[in-house]
Design a protein around this motif. Structure first.
Motif, PDB file in Angstrom:
ATOM      1  N   MET A 117       0.828  -1.202   0.000  1.00 43.85           N
ATOM      2  CA  MET A 117       0.000   0.000   0.000  1.00 43.85           C
ATOM      3  C   MET A 117       0.865   1.255   0.000  1.00 43.85           C
ATOM      4  SD  MET A 117      -1.244   2.680   1.970  1.00 43.85           S
ATOM      5  CE  MET A 117      -0.967   2.159   3.670  1.00 43.85           C
ATOM      6  N   LEU A 118       1.932   1.255   0.816  1.00 37.66           N
ATOM      7  CA  LEU A 118       2.812   2.428   0.873  1.00 37.66           C
ATOM      8  C   LEU A 118       3.522   2.662  -0.455  1.00 37.66           C
ATOM      9  CD1 LEU A 118       4.290   1.945   4.455  1.00 37.66           C
ATOM     10  CD2 LEU A 118       2.888   3.863   3.679  1.00 37.66           C
ATOM     11  N   ASN A 119       3.909   1.606  -1.129  1.00 41.07           N
ATOM     12  CA  ASN A 119       4.540   1.747  -2.446  1.00 41.07           C
ATOM     13  C   ASN A 119       3.564   2.363  -3.448  1.00 41.07           C
ATOM     14  OD1 ASN A 119       6.972   0.684  -1.581  1.00 41.07           O
ATOM     15  ND2 ASN A 119       6.464  -1.401  -2.179  1.00 41.07           N
ATOM     16  N   LEU A 155       1.662   9.817  -5.097  1.00 38.49           N
ATOM     17  CA  LEU A 155       2.033  11.139  -4.590  1.00 38.49           C
ATOM     18  C   LEU A 155       3.158  11.762  -5.412  1.00 38.49           C
ATOM     19  CD1 LEU A 155       1.834  10.382  -0.761  1.00 38.49           C
ATOM     20  CD2 LEU A 155       0.182  11.625  -2.176  1.00 38.49           C
ATOM     21  N   LEU A 156       4.029  10.948  -5.972  1.00 36.92           N
ATOM     22  CA  LEU A 156       5.046  11.454  -6.898  1.00 36.92           C
ATOM     23  C   LEU A 156       4.390  11.906  -8.202  1.00 36.92           C
ATOM     24  CD1 LEU A 156       7.892   8.826  -6.364  1.00 36.92           C
ATOM     25  CD2 LEU A 156       8.125  11.291  -6.012  1.00 36.92           C
ATOM     26  N   GLU A 157       3.423  11.124  -8.655  1.00 32.05           N
ATOM     27  CA  GLU A 157       2.757  11.415  -9.921  1.00 32.05           C
ATOM     28  C   GLU A 157       2.004  12.739  -9.879  1.00 32.05           C
ATOM     29  OE1 GLU A 157      -0.920   9.432 -12.429  1.00 32.05           O
ATOM     30  OE2 GLU A 157       0.541   8.078 -11.503  1.00 32.05           O
ATOM     31  N   PRO A 199      11.086  13.842  -5.986  1.00 34.36           N
ATOM     32  CA  PRO A 199      12.022  12.715  -5.907  1.00 34.36           C
ATOM     33  C   PRO A 199      13.085  12.863  -4.823  1.00 34.36           C
ATOM     34  CG  PRO A 199      11.582  13.250  -8.199  1.00 34.36           C
ATOM     35  CD  PRO A 199      10.914  14.320  -7.371  1.00 34.36           C
ATOM     36  N   HIS A 200      13.594  14.068  -4.614  1.00 32.17           N
ATOM     37  CA  HIS A 200      14.698  14.227  -3.664  1.00 32.17           C
ATOM     38  C   HIS A 200      14.227  14.293  -2.212  1.00 32.17           C
ATOM     39  CE1 HIS A 200      13.320  18.354  -4.381  1.00 32.17           C
ATOM     40  NE2 HIS A 200      13.911  18.712  -3.258  1.00 32.17           N
ATOM     41  N   THR A 201      12.931  14.449  -1.980  1.00 27.59           N
ATOM     42  CA  THR A 201      12.423  14.480  -0.597  1.00 27.59           C
ATOM     43  C   THR A 201      11.447  13.343  -0.306  1.00 27.59           C
ATOM     44  OG1 THR A 201      10.619  15.977  -1.232  1.00 27.59           O
ATOM     45  CG2 THR A 201      12.680  16.982  -0.438  1.00 27.59           C
ATOM     46  N   ALA A 202      11.154  12.520  -1.307  1.00 29.74           N
ATOM     47  CA  ALA A 202      10.131  11.480  -1.140  1.00 29.74           C
ATOM     48  C   ALA A 202      10.483  10.501  -0.024  1.00 29.74           C
ATOM     49  CB  ALA A 202       9.935  10.734  -2.464  1.00 29.74           C
ATOM     50  N   HIS A 203      11.739  10.096   0.054  1.00 28.03           N
ATOM     51  CA  HIS A 203      12.123   9.091   1.047  1.00 28.03           C
ATOM     52  C   HIS A 203      11.875   9.593   2.468  1.00 28.03           C
ATOM     53  CE1 HIS A 203      14.865   6.729   3.611  1.00 28.03           C
ATOM     54  NE2 HIS A 203      14.581   5.746   2.781  1.00 28.03           N
ATOM     55  N   ALA A 204      12.276  10.823   2.750  1.00 26.99           N
ATOM     56  CA  ALA A 204      12.117  11.368   4.097  1.00 26.99           C
ATOM     57  C   ALA A 204      10.645  11.543   4.453  1.00 26.99           C
ATOM     58  CB  ALA A 204      12.854  12.702   4.208  1.00 26.99           C
ATOM     59  N   ARG A 205       9.840  12.000   3.503  1.00 25.64           N
ATOM     60  CA  ARG A 205       8.426  12.235   3.806  1.00 25.64           C
ATOM     61  C   ARG A 205       7.672  10.918   3.949  1.00 25.64           C
ATOM     62  NH1 ARG A 205       5.846  17.416   0.915  1.00 25.64           N
ATOM     63  NH2 ARG A 205       4.653  17.302   2.855  1.00 25.64           N
ATOM     64  N   MET A 206       8.027   9.925   3.146  1.00 26.40           N
ATOM     65  CA  MET A 206       7.387   8.615   3.281  1.00 26.40           C
ATOM     66  C   MET A 206       7.792   7.950   4.596  1.00 26.40           C
ATOM     67  SD  MET A 206       5.239   8.119   0.892  1.00 26.40           S
ATOM     68  CE  MET A 206       4.903   6.393   1.238  1.00 26.40           C
ATOM     69  N   ALA A 207       8.999   8.233   5.069  1.00 23.51           N
ATOM     70  CA  ALA A 207       9.410   7.688   6.370  1.00 23.51           C
ATOM     71  C   ALA A 207       8.510   8.227   7.481  1.00 23.51           C
ATOM     72  CB  ALA A 207      10.870   8.041   6.650  1.00 23.51           C
ATOM     73  N   LYS A 208       8.130   9.500   7.386  1.00 24.27           N
ATOM     74  CA  LYS A 208       7.223  10.075   8.384  1.00 24.27           C
ATOM     75  C   LYS A 208       5.844   9.430   8.307  1.00 24.27           C
ATOM     76  CE  LYS A 208       9.546  14.564   8.577  1.00 24.27           C
ATOM     77  NZ  LYS A 208       9.436  16.029   8.345  1.00 24.27           N
ATOM     78  N   LEU A 209       5.378   9.168   7.101  1.00 23.34           N
ATOM     79  CA  LEU A 209       4.084   8.501   6.942  1.00 23.34           C
ATOM     80  C   LEU A 209       4.144   7.082   7.479  1.00 23.34           C
ATOM     81  CD1 LEU A 209       1.204   8.378   5.876  1.00 23.34           C
ATOM     82  CD2 LEU A 209       2.130   7.802   3.613  1.00 23.34           C
TER      83      LEU A 209
END
Length: 253
Positions: free
Chosen positions: A189-191, A197-199, A205-215
């Motif tokens: 589901m997260l993937n 959310l990228l689309e 792309p450069h902040t997606a990892h950090a924001r998804m970690a918070k989610l």
């Protein structure tokens, strides 16, 4: 209830053998190794395993922690760091009591990190609870096999006395105390959510990892159940469909 015991990138064959022996001693039947950096079937590992050699032979090797936990519901990971964790650190009794209170039909897991640097924040976020073994000195890091011995001893003690997990008695909290969904379902589901959310431009792309970690940390704290994840996934699918619909032109009105 016998949780899966997961070692992430173990480097010491003596440690792996000792852990297999401990699993045999405490009745754990499923040892999982994530990208081991040693030979888990070598002479040194066998020497330490003694009667745990069959567990070494049956141990499954996975390429990643996510793959090793895909079929698991409640997951407790260990950490020796004093601060900076993505989830709150708990005493063994609280974390293990929560683990024991899970749905017996859904496997649970205990996760131990690398001997030299433990688990990364991304790996810790795949657990529902973070366990830290209390020590009387600031040097709180234990040898891998010693940490496993302490945790399995505490788990066995709690299981024998059927330690109850403190739960909110109010009926309104019933959904919160449902068994969490399997790790594989949540990660899928997260993937999907990250791709959407990228689309639509909510993530870059450069902040997606950090924001998804918070989610991910938010959902782990909430311990979402399978029906709740299904609801979120349906929401993602509907939003993707809506975002791809052509906007009506002014001539259509």
């Amino acid at each position: 209830m016998s949780p899966k015991l997961v070692l992430v990138e173990p480097a010491g064959p003596l440690n792996v053998g000792s852990v297999a022996r401990l699993c045999r001693t405490y009745g754990l039947e499923d040892l999982r190794l994530v990208a081991p950096r040693c030979d888990p079937l070598g002479d040194e590992a066998r020497l330490m395993a003694i009667k745990g050699v069959p567990l070494l032979q049956q141990a499954r090797v996975f390429p990643s922690l996510a793959a090793a936990l895909a079929d698991c519901g409640r997951v407790v990971a260990t950490s020796g760091r004093p601060e900076g964790e993505p989830l709150p650190l708990e005493d063994p009794e609280d974390a293990l009591a929560w683990l024991l209170a899970g749905d017996p039909a859904l496997p649970s897991a205990l996760v131990f990190g690398r001997e030299d640097r433990g688990l990364s924040n991304d790996e810790l976020l795949q657990a529902g609870r973070l366990l830290q073994i209390p020590t009387p000195t600031p040097h709180g890091s234990l040898n891998l096999s010693h940490a496993v011995a302490v945790v399995l001893h505490d788990l066995h003690r709690l299981a024998r006395r059927s330690f109850p997990v403190r739960q909110a008695p109010a009926p309104a909290m019933a959904a919160v105390t449902q068994a969490p969904c399997s790790r594989g379902v949540l990660e899928a589901m997260l993937n999907d959510a990250e791709a959407l959310l990228l689309e639509v431009g909510f993530l870059l792309p450069h902040t997606a990892h950090a924001r998804m970690a918070k989610l991910r940390a938010l959902l782990q704290r909430g311990q979402v159940s399978a029906p709740e994840v299904a609801l979120l996934r349906g929401l993602v699918c509907q939003l993707r469909w809506a975002s791809r619909r052509p906007f009506p032109s002014s001539q259509d009105h």
